[in-house]
Every structure is written in C-alpha cells, then in structure tokens.
Design a protein around this motif. Structure first.
Motif, PDB file in Angstrom:
ATOM      1  N   TYR A  62       0.819  -1.217   0.000  1.00 12.62           N
ATOM      2  CA  TYR A  62       0.000   0.000   0.000  1.00 12.62           C
ATOM      3  C   TYR A  62       0.849   1.263   0.000  1.00 12.62           C
ATOM      4  CZ  TYR A  62      -3.826   3.149   1.154  1.00 12.62           C
ATOM      5  OH  TYR A  62      -4.751   4.160   1.116  1.00 12.62           O
TER       6      TYR A  62
ATOM      7  N   PHE B 293       5.823   2.940  -3.151  1.00 15.90           N
ATOM      8  CA  PHE B 293       5.786   3.551  -4.479  1.00 15.90           C
ATOM      9  C   PHE B 293       7.159   3.466  -5.143  1.00 15.90           C
ATOM     10  CE2 PHE B 293       2.089   5.206  -2.375  1.00 15.90           C
ATOM     11  CZ  PHE B 293       1.124   5.192  -3.380  1.00 15.90           C
TER      12      PHE B 293
ATOM     13  N   ARG C 257       9.171  -2.335  -8.652  1.00 13.75           N
ATOM     14  CA  ARG C 257       9.748  -2.457  -9.993  1.00 13.75           C
ATOM     15  C   ARG C 257       8.628  -2.367 -11.027  1.00 13.75           C
ATOM     16  NH1 ARG C 257      14.469  -6.682 -10.366  1.00 13.75           N
ATOM     17  NH2 ARG C 257      15.930  -4.955 -10.332  1.00 13.75           N
ATOM     18  N   THR C 258       8.935  -1.689 -12.111  1.00 12.13           N
ATOM     19  CA  THR C 258       7.922  -1.469 -13.143  1.00 12.13           C
ATOM     20  C   THR C 258       8.407  -2.037 -14.468  1.00 12.13           C
ATOM     21  OG1 THR C 258       8.870   0.616 -13.838  1.00 12.13           O
ATOM     22  CG2 THR C 258       7.254   0.706 -12.055  1.00 12.13           C
ATOM     23  N   VAL C 259       7.532  -1.925 -15.453  1.00 12.05           N
ATOM     24  CA  VAL C 259       7.885  -2.351 -16.806  1.00 12.05           C
ATOM     25  C   VAL C 259       9.093  -1.563 -17.309  1.00 12.05           C
ATOM     26  CG1 VAL C 259       7.062  -2.441 -19.177  1.00 12.05           C
ATOM     27  CG2 VAL C 259       5.520  -3.041 -17.310  1.00 12.05           C
TER      28      VAL C 259
ATOM     29  N   ALA D  25       8.257 -13.095  -8.866  1.00 10.09           N
ATOM     30  CA  ALA D  25       6.846 -13.208  -9.225  1.00 10.09           C
ATOM     31  C   ALA D  25       6.303 -14.575  -8.833  1.00 10.09           C
ATOM     32  CB  ALA D  25       6.674 -12.977 -10.726  1.00 10.09           C
ATOM     33  N   GLN D  26       7.138 -15.580  -9.047  1.00  6.70           N
ATOM     34  CA  GLN D  26       6.692 -16.934  -8.719  1.00  6.70           C
ATOM     35  C   GLN D  26       6.368 -17.032  -7.235  1.00  6.70           C
ATOM     36  OE1 GLN D  26       9.553 -20.087  -9.106  1.00  6.70           O
ATOM     37  NE2 GLN D  26       7.996 -21.560  -8.475  1.00  6.70           N
ATOM     38  N   MET D  27       7.172 -16.338  -6.436  1.00  5.00           N
ATOM     39  CA  MET D  27       6.943 -16.393  -4.989  1.00  5.00           C
ATOM     40  C   MET D  27       5.842 -15.441  -4.554  1.00  5.00           C
ATOM     41  SD  MET D  27      10.697 -16.662  -3.425  1.00  5.00           S
ATOM     42  CE  MET D  27      11.222 -15.219  -4.295  1.00  5.00           C
ATOM     43  N   ARG D  28       5.347 -14.664  -5.489  1.00  8.53           N
ATOM     44  CA  ARG D  28       4.304 -13.679  -5.193  1.00  8.53           C
ATOM     45  C   ARG D  28       4.812 -12.665  -4.170  1.00  8.53           C
ATOM     46  NH1 ARG D  28       0.626 -18.932  -4.473  1.00  8.53           N
ATOM     47  NH2 ARG D  28       2.727 -19.632  -4.017  1.00  8.53           N
TER      48      ARG D  28
ATOM     49  N   LEU E 202      -4.057 -16.329  -5.076  1.00  8.39           N
ATOM     50  CA  LEU E 202      -3.017 -15.888  -5.994  1.00  8.39           C
ATOM     51  C   LEU E 202      -2.221 -17.108  -6.430  1.00  8.39           C
ATOM     52  CD1 LEU E 202      -1.047 -12.851  -4.514  1.00  8.39           C
ATOM     53  CD2 LEU E 202      -2.398 -12.911  -6.599  1.00  8.39           C
TER      54      LEU E 202
ATOM     55  N   PRO F 159       1.151 -18.649  -8.324  1.00 10.67           N
ATOM     56  CA  PRO F 159       2.493 -18.084  -8.528  1.00 10.67           C
ATOM     57  C   PRO F 159       2.505 -17.154  -9.743  1.00 10.67           C
ATOM     58  CG  PRO F 159       2.657 -20.387  -7.951  1.00 10.67           C
ATOM     59  CD  PRO F 159       1.190 -20.084  -8.078  1.00 10.67           C
ATOM     60  N   TYR F 160       3.369 -16.185  -9.703  1.00 10.24           N
ATOM     61  CA  TYR F 160       3.444 -15.093 -10.687  1.00 10.24           C
ATOM     62  C   TYR F 160       2.331 -14.076 -10.468  1.00 10.24           C
ATOM     63  CZ  TYR F 160       6.783 -18.250 -12.686  1.00 10.24           C
ATOM     64  OH  TYR F 160       7.849 -19.101 -12.838  1.00 10.24           O
ATOM     65  N   ARG F 161       1.675 -14.162  -9.300  1.00 15.08           N
ATOM     66  CA  ARG F 161       0.709 -13.149  -8.883  1.00 15.08           C
ATOM     67  C   ARG F 161      -0.489 -13.021  -9.796  1.00 15.08           C
ATOM     68  NH1 ARG F 161       2.604 -10.543  -4.434  1.00 15.08           N
ATOM     69  NH2 ARG F 161       0.528  -9.693  -4.344  1.00 15.08           N
TER      70      ARG F 161
ATOM     71  N   GLU G 299      -4.235 -13.267  -9.952  1.00 16.91           N
ATOM     72  CA  GLU G 299      -5.406 -13.289  -9.071  1.00 16.91           C
ATOM     73  C   GLU G 299      -6.432 -14.241  -9.687  1.00 16.91           C
ATOM     74  OE1 GLU G 299      -6.541 -11.656  -5.669  1.00 16.91           O
ATOM     75  OE2 GLU G 299      -5.428 -10.094  -6.736  1.00 16.91           O
TER      76      GLU G 299
ATOM     77  N   LEU H 209      -0.058  -5.698 -14.311  1.00 21.53           N
ATOM     78  CA  LEU H 209       1.273  -5.383 -14.819  1.00 21.53           C
ATOM     79  C   LEU H 209       1.555  -3.924 -14.462  1.00 21.53           C
ATOM     80  CD1 LEU H 209       3.634  -6.461 -16.606  1.00 21.53           C
ATOM     81  CD2 LEU H 209       2.465  -5.379 -18.532  1.00 21.53           C
ATOM     82  N   ARG H 210       2.601  -3.720 -13.647  1.00 17.70           N
ATOM     83  CA  ARG H 210       2.880  -2.367 -13.170  1.00 17.70           C
ATOM     84  C   ARG H 210       3.646  -1.585 -14.225  1.00 17.70           C
ATOM     85  NH1 ARG H 210       4.913  -3.849  -8.778  1.00 17.70           N
ATOM     86  NH2 ARG H 210       3.234  -3.565  -7.316  1.00 17.70           N
ATOM     87  N   VAL H 211       2.981  -0.601 -14.796  1.00 16.74           N
ATOM     88  CA  VAL H 211       3.623   0.208 -15.835  1.00 16.74           C
ATOM     89  C   VAL H 211       4.418   1.334 -15.182  1.00 16.74           C
ATOM     90  CG1 VAL H 211       3.241   1.595 -17.898  1.00 16.74           C
ATOM     91  CG2 VAL H 211       1.746  -0.351 -17.423  1.00 16.74           C
ATOM     92  N   THR H 212       3.782   2.031 -14.243  1.00 15.12           N
ATOM     93  CA  THR H 212       4.496   2.987 -13.398  1.00 15.12           C
ATOM     94  C   THR H 212       4.062   2.674 -11.968  1.00 15.12           C
ATOM     95  OG1 THR H 212       2.803   4.699 -13.276  1.00 15.12           O
ATOM     96  CG2 THR H 212       4.227   4.736 -15.224  1.00 15.12           C
ATOM     97  N   GLN H 213       4.477   3.512 -11.033  1.00 15.70           N
ATOM     98  CA  GLN H 213       4.115   3.235  -9.637  1.00 15.70           C
ATOM     99  C   GLN H 213       2.615   3.343  -9.400  1.00 15.70           C
ATOM    100  OE1 GLN H 213       6.191   1.901  -7.642  1.00 15.70           O
ATOM    101  NE2 GLN H 213       8.022   2.239  -8.886  1.00 15.70           N
ATOM    102  N   ARG H 214       1.915   4.012 -10.304  1.00 17.03           N
ATOM    103  CA  ARG H 214       0.471   4.173 -10.110  1.00 17.03           C
ATOM    104  C   ARG H 214      -0.352   3.679 -11.286  1.00 17.03           C
ATOM    105  NH1 ARG H 214      -0.992   7.764  -5.959  1.00 17.03           N
ATOM    106  NH2 ARG H 214       0.776   8.799  -4.969  1.00 17.03           N
TER     107      ARG H 214
ATOM    108  N   ARG I  21      -4.531   4.628  -3.674  1.00 18.73           N
ATOM    109  CA  ARG I  21      -4.619   3.174  -3.731  1.00 18.73           C
ATOM    110  C   ARG I  21      -6.077   2.733  -3.767  1.00 18.73           C
ATOM    111  NH1 ARG I  21       0.167   1.866  -5.579  1.00 18.73           N
ATOM    112  NH2 ARG I  21       1.832   1.598  -4.047  1.00 18.73           N
TER     113      ARG I  21
END
Lengths: 650, 256
Positions: A207, A210, A213-215, A238-241, B141, B143-145, B147, B170-175, B215
């Motif tokens: 939460y 910020f 890691r991102t694309v 990622a595998q470990m979530r 979840l 593995p690989y998150r 949902e 898929l996180r493109v930026t922090q938000r 969030r």
C-alpha cells in the motif's frame, strides 16, 4: 510489586496544567519543541530543560501541535511530542508519576531498563494499564546507566509520538570523555490515523510502496543485465508472489521522518564549539523505520550500543534498527556546519538536522541512495519458496547492485535439494542419532533449508556447528523449542552458522564507506554471568505477508495458549531464525540479551536485536528476572499483527 | 482459532461469532481484569473491482459491476460477492449474474476456500428469472501473482456449472497498471432459461489500463472481447443475440 497506584486522579486538571506549564514553559516559547532538544544540548554535568529524576510527574494528553509545518494531533507528554528527556542517575530510586489525560487507557514502558516486572509498563503483562484520569506511579531502583527511551505499550499510541528519550547518568566515570552531549531521537510521523495505517497494511498489498519495480525498470535491467537474467530474476520474485522492493512496510509516502520532533525543513540544529568532543545519543524511537545515520565529513566513534558501553568503533555510517540506541562521539574541528542525516532503509525519505557552531547554518544534504532490491537471502528465507524447483545456476551470472554482501559464487552450482544430506563428513563426534532431522523443510514446514545449509557450508567455526542447528531444527519442529544436551552446543560467544554479523544489511554498500556491523560490537568488560548456556531455545520468526500476519513459530499471539517459560536463574541461549523476507528488531523486556556475535567473552549485550531476512542469530540470557515479560518484534504493526509473546520466568 | 464459531444460515441471516481472545486463563497468570496485551479485531472491507460503463459493438450498452465485501479476521471471513449488470434502455431492472454469500477460510498463505449460497436474478424485480445455488469457491493468488477465482455451482435444480476468473496487474508505473483479464464459463447441464448450454459456454477477455489516484480510487479504461460457444451460442442466436462481440469500457476500481 511496589505499585503505588492512585485509584483516582489526585490532582485537579488545573493543577496538572499548571505543573505542565511550569515544566514546559520554555517549550512553548521555543515553538513547542521538546525542551531537551536544546540547540546547545547539555554540557557534561549541566542538565537543563529536562525532567530530572528521581521524582517526577508526566501528564499524557492528546494535543494539537505543529509537526512538519502542519497542524497535527499527537499524544503529548508534559506538553511536547515526542516527550521530555527523562534524566535519572544510576543508584537512584526512581518515582515516576504518570497521569493519563487521554480518553483511552495508556502506559509507559521504560525501554531497556532492568526493573521489577510490575513496573515494566506493558498492559496485560506487567499491569492493568493506566485508565483515563488515573495516575500510576512507577517506582524502581535505577541500576544501570546509558541511553534508553520510553514509549507507550498501549495499542498504536507510539505512532502518535507517545515516546521520549531516557538517559541514565552513570554513578562511576564512563570509559570515554566528552564536552557536550546531544540527544537525537528519530521518529516517523504520519498524519493518517495509525489504525488506518494498520488497516491499509492488513488489506492492501504494498500500500505504501511507491518504489516497486515497473515495466520501465525491466527494460533498463534488460539493457544492463541481458534479457535472460532479468527475466529469470523477475520470474523468481513473481513466482513467490513477493516483491524484491519490499524493504519497508510503511514508507515516506505517508511518513515524515523527524529528528527530535522536527522535519528536515525545520533545520533543527545542534550546536557545538569547534574542537569540542560531542556525545550524540541516537535513539530510534520510530514505529516502523530503520535508519542509516551518518554525518558527512565527520568520523563517528561508537561507544555504546543499547545503552551499554562497547569498545570504540570508528565508523562513517551505522544502521539503527527500530528501538535500538547508539552513542557516538564526534569531534568537529572546523567552524562549519554538518548534516545529521538519517536515511530511511528503503530510501523513501530521511530525517535531517544540522550540527553547527551557530544557529541558522546548513550543510550540504547528501543525495538519497536508490532503493535496493532484496537478494537471495530474503528469498531463501521465505517459507513458501521451493528452492529445489528453481534453477540457481541462472542466478549466478546476474549482477545485482542491491545484493551487497552476497557472494554469488556460494550459490553457484549448489544443489540445494542435495544439501540436506551434506556435511555428514563434518559431523564426527558423539552419537548424532537425529540425522534424519536435517531436513529442515520437513520439520519446520518451511523451505529455508537451502539457505541454512549454504551458510553451513561456509561456516567453519566448529566441527559440530552443522549438527547443532540441525538438531535444533528437528526439535523446533516438535514444540517450537529446542533443548539439546549442553555438551553438543556451540561454545559461548560463537556466532551461529547462518548469522550475517559482518553485514549491515540490504541497501548498504560496504565499499562506499565504513559501516558499523554487529560483528564490531565488543563489550567493554565481560558480563558478570560467565556460565555457558544450560539449554537452547530456538524460535522462528514467521509471517504471511499477503495477510500481514506476523508471528513466532507460525503462530500469532492470539493463537498461542501460554507463555514461553524460562527457569528462574537459568542461563539459556535464545536462537532466532528469521524465516521472513523482512528485518525484525526483536526486543526482550526485563533481561539483557548477550548477542553472540563471535566476540567470545566480550559479546555485547542488547535489549533489541536486529534479525535480518534469512538470518540466524543467537543471544545468551540470564533469566534472573522473575515474572512475566513481553517479548516481541518492535515494528509496531508487526507486533500488533501477532509477533508478540509473553516470557514467564519462574 | 478454536474460539471462533461460524454459523451459516440461509437467506440473509448469517452471523459470525468471534469470541474475543481472552488470554488470562491460559497460563499467563494475569488477573482477569487486565486487558490482553495484543487484542485482535475483526475487520470489514469492500472491493469494487469493476464498476464500469460498457459500450459493446453489437449488444446493448450496460452498467457493469463486480464487487466483493468481507467481514472477519485473518483466517475466517464472511464474503458477499456480487457481479451483474443493468442493460441500458431495455426498461428492465438490474440483473445479478451472481450474488454469493460465502464462508471463507484461509487454507494456505495465498488461498481461501469458500462455500455458501448463491443467487442469480433481479433483486426485488420480476424482470429476470431467478435461481439459487450451492457454491464452492477457491480464491487466491497463483504463482506469478495471477489473481484467480474458481467457482463450482450446483443450482436448486441440480444443474452444475463452473467458472474461472483471472486477472493480472502489470505495473507500468508506480500508479499505472495494465490489467489483462480472463473469464471462462462452462456447464454440465443445459439451462435454456438462463441461456446456458452444455459444455464450454463462453470466454471473455479484457484489458484495462488503470491509474491509481489513490490506492483506493483508481479510474480505468479498457476493452474486451467475448464469444459464446456450442449450445450456448445456439441459444444466443435463437434469442437474437450476437455470439461474438467486442466493446470498450470506462470505470473505476474502489476499495474501502
């Protein structure tokens, strides 16, 4: 129990306010800063602007005060938040009257003090707590000296600034000299309600983070490390979530990091005269934040840890875990300003002050470092990870800037699934019938065996060491505690295999500057109890990060049925094994923990031990304090989420 | 957890009794009037994963929602999950594709096993046919998150169906997040009244781009493609609906 508890409020509110005004007058005049945070600090032997014992009164109240330039509603103690410096002297009998003017129960715990169990201030363990309107009188003999602190042990009140420094002047001369002293209390303030911070941690994921890691980072990493390695590393997390950027649960996105109650923009200044030697008493009184403290341009000499004198260690920087204290000496020679810079471990912010010969000066503020990524030690620590199913050879070639201190060559080619059977050759000696117990993953239900075994392979402290931990793990699987025969235990003071006392932790590059590590801490003289431990007690630090459940040996406080038992006057070895990917500052009330960092008979003693992810840490304890004591992770929300136990000495 | 009793009743009467974790009698020797040093509290949360206006190529425009609310502790919870839509301009009331009341238990670090009753139809409205289900759900979840929400339903008439919903952030930026979604529905029995055929019913995939202003408040835009198969497609054709469609959506994700 010498509790002298008044059934009702003995003073009228008016009287109290008058008292408070008398004590805090200077406070108001100086803009509501704690009176002890005087720019001139205190010349040795000349206390000013503090609550000096042995007999003093403290009023706890919800107040409206400015913090970081905004109106805030902290809990104040005698009108300031954080509270006043309480100054006692070794040999005194302290009488501390605490009056609760809140609308809810409160308490004060004297962190690091050795005192009778009824005076320890933990509601539900030491006493009932202090009801609204009531005064509780703490009485205890002061039999130690050094830098400590105090804070509420009720709910989440500590997050509201219900904390302050506690300094005990030594009866005899200390083994170092100084001309002036300053107390530097680090805290983390949020304008959010602590209950909603806790809720956000429980219900949201990452939460407050910020810095994930991102694309975009991915492509940067690909350019640097190649596609295969980058993808492999990302895939593992990622595998470990889990997230490799999970360094701090609560970050600068909500916290203002404060030095003596002041945000960086306040430029709180500690004064000195050039050539003076200053004693800085640094206390990490924050709820959740580890800091890396340095004063660019000045060498700091660490002379005490957790209030206890240590042999001097000159350093450029030190990491201070939540609830730890360090005393350092500095001798600024120039007539110039220095930054007191305490960067949060996740690099999301910093606390800042200035050390200067005159008010109004500033020094260059260091640039914040980039957030580091957690490395394999954190991954391996996590219980859910199936190490054997992963191809570690892929890891070997990756350049991880954040993985300082990790020796990849140790990982390379190691077949973890096969590690459990290794080291047999080293385990000569008395009948180790418990060899089958070496499969940690079986006995603990967690897959940390890979990391432990790895550590074993590089630790040569003793031929028996490998078997020790194996045996313990086996025992731990049965009842969470291990009591092998004394003859099979490591010698006193020897570092456990799996400890990383030579590393400061994630995000520290030891080649950049000299950073304090636990290995550096050596007591000034041996501690009085020289007995070897009669037994070992192994506790795993565990958690479910997805649900924000934190625990010892897989059970939250609400799930365990009774206390951990210490036998009165026994000498035991406490072994803490961190199965999570977060640091935990583990605090034992009522008794010292002598950290077995390899210093032999000069092992340092502490009240709070930082246990890094995947690490195995041990401490010797003399269980001389009869009664019930709290034992917990000092990250406030970890404690409230269940990482708390009661230790009963009987 | 021994002190927790869960009572599941039918209809809307479902109560969860969580006895406060009294510690005093368990060897702590603390007087009875002392508080527990660490009290745990039950919590409640609502996540509106999708609340969106959908504009299909062929079908009717619709307001679509997908939420889940829960109350409880770390391990035992009661869930209310609802997914449905209100087709615009057809003069009919909203329809819940499902409205489930479930008891949920954390069975592994990332997994909850859930069971209870489900409802399909229009609430307080006769515009849509209604039916009830027994529901078993596995939510968590992988593995690989990813949902994942897998459910198995048996209707009051004994008709068996299953569905799978997956989404990935898929996180493109922090938000900013790009979220692919997949929904697959299948049934063992044909129920023409509800447009359900035997075998694979439908596949629906979508892609949403969301921006977290906080969030808890995150507007998004996106698109989807859906297709029905086999008997289900035949039923759709018979009632004049398209068997394959694409559309765009705009909406907001909320939690509180």
């Amino acid at each position: 129990m010498a509790a002298a508890k008044s059934p009702s409020l003995p003073l009228s509110r008016r009287q109290l306010l008058k008292t408070g005004a008398a004590l805090g007058l200077g406070t108001a005049a100086l803009g509501l800063r704690p009176a002890w945070a005087n720019p001139w600090g205190q010349a040795a032997g000349y206390p000013q602007g503090v609550e000096t014992g042995p007999d003093l009164a403290l009023a706890i109240r919800r107040d409206t005060l400015p913090i970081a330039g905004k109106t805030a509603r902290p809990i104040s103690i005698n009108g300031t938040s954080p509270g006043p410096l309480i100054r006692l002297k070794e040999g005194q009998d302290a009488v501390l009257r605490v009056t609760n003017l809140l609308e809810e129960p409160t308490s004060i715990h004297w962190h690091g003090m050795i005192l009778p169990p009824g005076m320890d201030g933990v509601p539900g363990v030491s006493f009932a707590g202090i009801a609204p309107g009531e005064t509780f009188t703490y009485r205890f003999p002061v039999r130690q000296s050094g830098t400590y602190w105090y804070h509420s042990h009720s709910g989440l009140q500590e997050q509201l600034g219900h904390a302050g420094p506690l300094v005990i002047d030594a009866a005899e001369r200390e083994p170092f000299r100084y001309d002036r002293e300053h107390v530097l209390l680090l805290t983390d303030w949020t304008f959010e309600d602590p209950a909603s911070v806790f809720r956000n941690l429980k219900l949201g994921e990452g939460y407050y983070n910020f810095q994930e890691r991102t694309v975009a980072d991915f492509f940067v990493d690909v350019e640097k490390n190649g596609f295969a390695d980058t993808a492999a590393q990302r895939a593992m997390w990622a595998q470990m979530r889990m997230s490799s950027r999970d360094i701090a649960d609560v970050t600068g996105s909500t916290y203002s990091y404060l030095l003596n109650g002041h945000a960086p923009s306040d430029n709180w200044t500690a004064l000195f005269k050039p050539g003076e030697t200053l004693r800085l008493r640094i206390i990490n009184g924050s709820a959740m934040s580890y800091f890396d403290m340095r004063i660019p341009g000045l060498k700091m000499t660490v002379v005490a840890a957790d209030g206890q004198p240590v042999q001097p260690v000159p350093v450029d920087e030190f990491r201070i875990g939540v609830a730890e204290t360090y005393d350092v000496l500095v001798t600024p020679k120039d007539d110039g300003a220095y930054s007191l810079f305490a960067e949060s471990m996740d690099r999301s912010g910093f606390a800042l002050g200035t050390l200067a010969p005159r008010l109004g000066m500033t020094a260059a503020v260091p640039a914040r470092r980039q957030i580091a990524d957690r490395g394999m030690e954190a991954m391996g620590a996590h219980g859910d990870m199936d190490m054997s199913g992963m191809d570690h050879t892929q890891m070997a070639g990756i350049d991880h800037p954040g993985m300082q201190g990790m020796d990849h060559s140790k990982m390379q080619g190691s077949d973890h699934s096969g590690m459990q059977g290794m080291d047999h050759s080293k385990t000569q000696g008395s009948g180790h019938s418990g060899m089958q117990g070496m499969d940690h993953s079986k006995t603990q239900g967690s897959g940390h065996s890979g990391m432990q075994s790895m550590d074993h392979s590089k630790t040569q402290v003793s031929d028996h060491s490998d078997m020790q931990s194996m045996d313990h793990a086996q025992m731990a699987g049965m009842d969470g505690m291990a009591s092998p025969e004394a003859g099979t235990m490591l010698p006193v003071g020897v570092a456990q295999p799996g400890s990383r006392y030579d590393q400061a932790g994630v995000g520290i590059d030891p080649s950049e500057r000299r950073v304090l590590v636990y290995r550096d801490l050596k007591a000034f003289t041996p501690w009085p109890d020289r007995r070897p431990p009669g037994r070992e007690l192994e506790l795993h630090l565990t958690g479910n990060m997805e649900r924000y459940m934190w625990s010892f040996v897989g059970k939250k406080f609400s799930e365990v049925t009774g206390p951990i038992h210490f036998e009165k006057d026994e000498r035991l070895r406490l072994i803490l094994v961190n199965d999570t990917m977060m640091e935990h500052p583990i605090h034992l009330h009522g008794m010292w923990m002598e950290l077995e960092n390899g210093a032999g008979e000069l092992i340092p003693r502490k009240h709070t031990l930082n246990v890094k992810p995947g690490e195995r840490v041990s401490a010797l304890i003399t269980a001389d304090a009869e009664g019930s004591w709290a034992f917990h992770c000092h990250l406030l929300y970890h404690m409230d989420a269940g990482m708390f136990r009661v230790v009963k000495v009987a | 957890m021994k002190s927790k009793t869960v009572v599941i009743g039918t209809g809307s009467t479902l109560a969860m009794l969580v006895a406060a974790g009294a510690q005093a009698s368990d060897g702590y020797d603390a007087p009875a009037n002392w508080p527990s040093p660490m009290a745990e509290h039950a919590r409640a949360s609502v996540l509106v994963d999708r609340f969106e206006y959908a504009s299909p190529d062929k079908g009717e425009e619709a307001l679509v929602w997908d939420f889940q609310a829960w109350y409880g502790g770390d391990v035992n919870r009661v869930y209310l999950k609802g997914e449905g839509e209100n087709t615009q301009g057809d003069g009919e009331d909203a329809e819940f594709e499902n409205l489930d009341l479930l008891y949920s238990r954390l069975i592994a670090d990332f997994w909850e096993l859930q069971g209870g009753i489900g409802y399909q139809g229009g609430i307080a409205s006769n515009d849509h046919p209604e039916r009830y289900f027994g529901v078993i759900n596995l939510q968590g979840l992988v593995p690989y998150r990813v949902e994942t929400d897998l459910d198995l339903r048996v209707s009051e008439d004994g008709d068996v169906s299953a569905s799978l919903e997956s989404e990935y952030d898929l996180r493109v930026t922090q938000r900013t997040y790009l979220q692919p979604r997949l929904e697959v529905a299948a049934a063992a029995d044909e129920v023409p009244e509800f447009g359900v055929g035997e075998g694979l019913n439908s596949v629906r995939t979508g892609l949403r781009l969301r921006y977290e202003i906080t969030r808890k408040f995150a507007p998004y835009i996106g698109g989807y493609w859906e297709k029905s198969y086999g008997d289900t497609a035949d039923l759709a054709r018979a009632s004049g609906d398209a068997t394959e469609d694409t559309g765009v959506v705009a909406g907001v994700r909320l939690w509180f």
